[in-house]
Design an enzyme around this catalytic site. Sequence first.
Site, short mmCIF file in Angstrom:
data_model
loop_
_atom_site.label_atom_id
_atom_site.label_comp_id
_atom_site.label_asym_id
_atom_site.label_seq_id
_atom_site.Cartn_x
_atom_site.Cartn_y
_atom_site.Cartn_z
N GLY A 13 0.82 -1.21 0.00
CA GLY A 13 0.00 0.00 0.00
C GLY A 13 0.85 1.26 0.00
N LYS A 76 -0.34 -6.98 -4.97
CA LYS A 76 -0.82 -8.27 -5.46
C LYS A 76 0.28 -9.16 -6.03
CE LYS A 76 -5.45 -6.61 -6.29
NZ LYS A 76 -6.47 -6.24 -7.26
N ARG A 88 -13.36 -17.08 -13.46
CA ARG A 88 -13.63 -16.86 -12.03
C ARG A 88 -12.63 -17.59 -11.15
NH1 ARG A 88 -19.56 -16.19 -10.13
NH2 ARG A 88 -18.23 -15.94 -8.34
N ASP A 117 5.37 -5.44 5.69
CA ASP A 117 5.78 -6.81 6.00
C ASP A 117 5.65 -7.75 4.80
OD1 ASP A 117 3.04 -6.71 6.16
OD2 ASP A 117 2.91 -8.31 7.65
N THR A 139 5.08 1.80 6.21
CA THR A 139 3.64 1.53 6.37
C THR A 139 3.03 2.55 7.33
OG1 THR A 139 1.94 0.06 7.26
CG2 THR A 139 4.12 -0.27 8.12
N ASP A 141 0.77 1.68 9.19
CA ASP A 141 0.36 0.87 10.35
C ASP A 141 1.40 0.82 11.47
OD1 ASP A 141 -1.77 0.28 8.68
OD2 ASP A 141 -0.96 -1.65 8.04
N ASP A 143 3.69 -1.30 12.01
CA ASP A 143 3.67 -2.64 12.64
C ASP A 143 4.79 -3.57 12.17
OD1 ASP A 143 2.83 -3.01 10.03
OD2 ASP A 143 1.06 -4.20 10.53
N ARG A 185 -4.74 -2.50 10.42
CA ARG A 185 -4.79 -3.97 10.37
C ARG A 185 -4.78 -4.57 11.78
NH1 ARG A 185 -0.68 -6.65 6.61
NH2 ARG A 185 0.69 -5.71 8.13
N HIS A 286 -8.67 5.64 3.21
CA HIS A 286 -7.41 5.93 2.50
C HIS A 286 -6.95 7.37 2.62
CE1 HIS A 286 -8.61 2.05 0.86
NE2 HIS A 286 -7.32 1.86 0.68
N GLN A 288 -5.88 8.49 5.11
CA GLN A 288 -4.71 8.37 5.99
C GLN A 288 -3.42 8.09 5.22
OE1 GLN A 288 -6.15 5.78 9.62
NE2 GLN A 288 -7.57 5.60 7.92
O1 F6P Z 1 -1.25 -1.69 5.44
C1 F6P Z 1 -1.74 -0.44 5.10
C2 F6P Z 1 -3.26 -0.45 5.00
O2 F6P Z 1 -3.68 0.86 4.72
C3 F6P Z 1 -3.98 -1.02 6.21
O3 F6P Z 1 -4.03 -0.13 7.29
C4 F6P Z 1 -5.32 -1.35 5.61
O4 F6P Z 1 -5.96 -2.36 6.34
C5 F6P Z 1 -4.96 -1.83 4.22
O5 F6P Z 1 -3.69 -1.28 3.93
C6 F6P Z 1 -5.95 -1.45 3.16
O6 F6P Z 1 -5.55 -2.00 1.94
P1 F6P Z 1 -6.17 -1.62 0.54
O7 F6P Z 1 -5.64 -0.29 0.14
O8 F6P Z 1 -5.72 -2.71 -0.35
O9 F6P Z 1 -7.66 -1.58 0.72
#
Ligand code: F6P
Length: 362
Positions: A13, A76, A88, A117, A139, A141, A143, A185, A286, A288
Amino acid sequence: MRKKKIAVLTGGGDCAGLNAVIRAVTKKAIIEHGFEVFGIEDGYEGLIHNRLRKLVYDDVSGILTLGGTILGTSNKADPYKYIVSQGRQVKFEDRSQEVIRNFKQWGLDGLVCIGGDGTLTIAHRLYQDGIPIVGVPKTIDNDILGTDITFGFDTAVEIVTEGIDRLHSTAQSHHRIMIMEVMGRKAGWIALHGGIAGGGDIILIPEIPYRIERIVERVKQRSQKGKRFSLIVVAEGAKPEGGEVVVKKIVRDSAEPVRLGGISFVLGDEIERMTGLETRAVVMGHLQRGGTPTAFDRILATRLGVSAVDMMVRGEFGHMVGVVCDKLIPVPLQEVAGGVRRITTENLLIRTARSVGTCFGD
Ligand code: F6P
């Protein structure tokens, strides 16, 4: 003598400060070492599909304050478990040998992987398979194991704090309970820091499962004391004692398919039903992750980028630049891969918040 060639990629992300790291890596490598620098597009996707471009000084000039990543990113593309959709059906292929081949063909001497991570866990496998990699922790997060802080976190907390400040006005004027849901998360760092900075009355984090009765009790206590509103900050990964997290969606073609979200609405309905007080929920989402990094994140990102190049020059591959007690140190990727740094119950900030009457729902 042949000019050394290094590459840089951003994975997972996006967050504020990515461009500041790309800039620092590129400038330092060019100015101090005369290296050639290449940017790999869209994280590991670019490594698999041979998409890299040369970065010269001018490409990274003026991007310090820019949000997102000029290289693009993907959460991904795992070379070891590359997703191929057939109608599918979702199938996985191991494309790591192509990645290793591409890397050798490009004649690269090192790769800087900027990521969370997921990205760093893949980086560790690629390193074991022979690619000379240095990791940079990223990140919102906060974390990642092996580092006290990640860039992007400070900016996210700043945005959350401003959001809470704005919610305060409506909470106060309408005598409502306002709930702010934040990302993170499995870790509650954003909720904890943003909640304290914004003066949240109740902070709910994944590390401390909550009891709805405790939340209702606190809201009622405040009402009785004449405080006709309450502000709750809830992490997307928070859950009740003995209960489960709220899943927003499953992204089938993602290496980490579960996306959390929606706890604030579940909680809001319950609180309104149990207290009779009007309740509203807001999801920060997002917001954030985007926009200009704070001064703190710009400085941290610059330090990390510069240090990553230093580590490459010293041959400290297979390591991530970690921040420990404000010192930048090489941390083996092995110690980082696959783990999550969560808040412990002895955390000083939790104790501090409890001392000023903040409720954690326990
Ligand atoms: O790891 C960063 C983060 O923003 C998390 O806080 C959140 O759960 C996730 O990515 C959201 O991911 P996406 O942008 O794929 O919806």
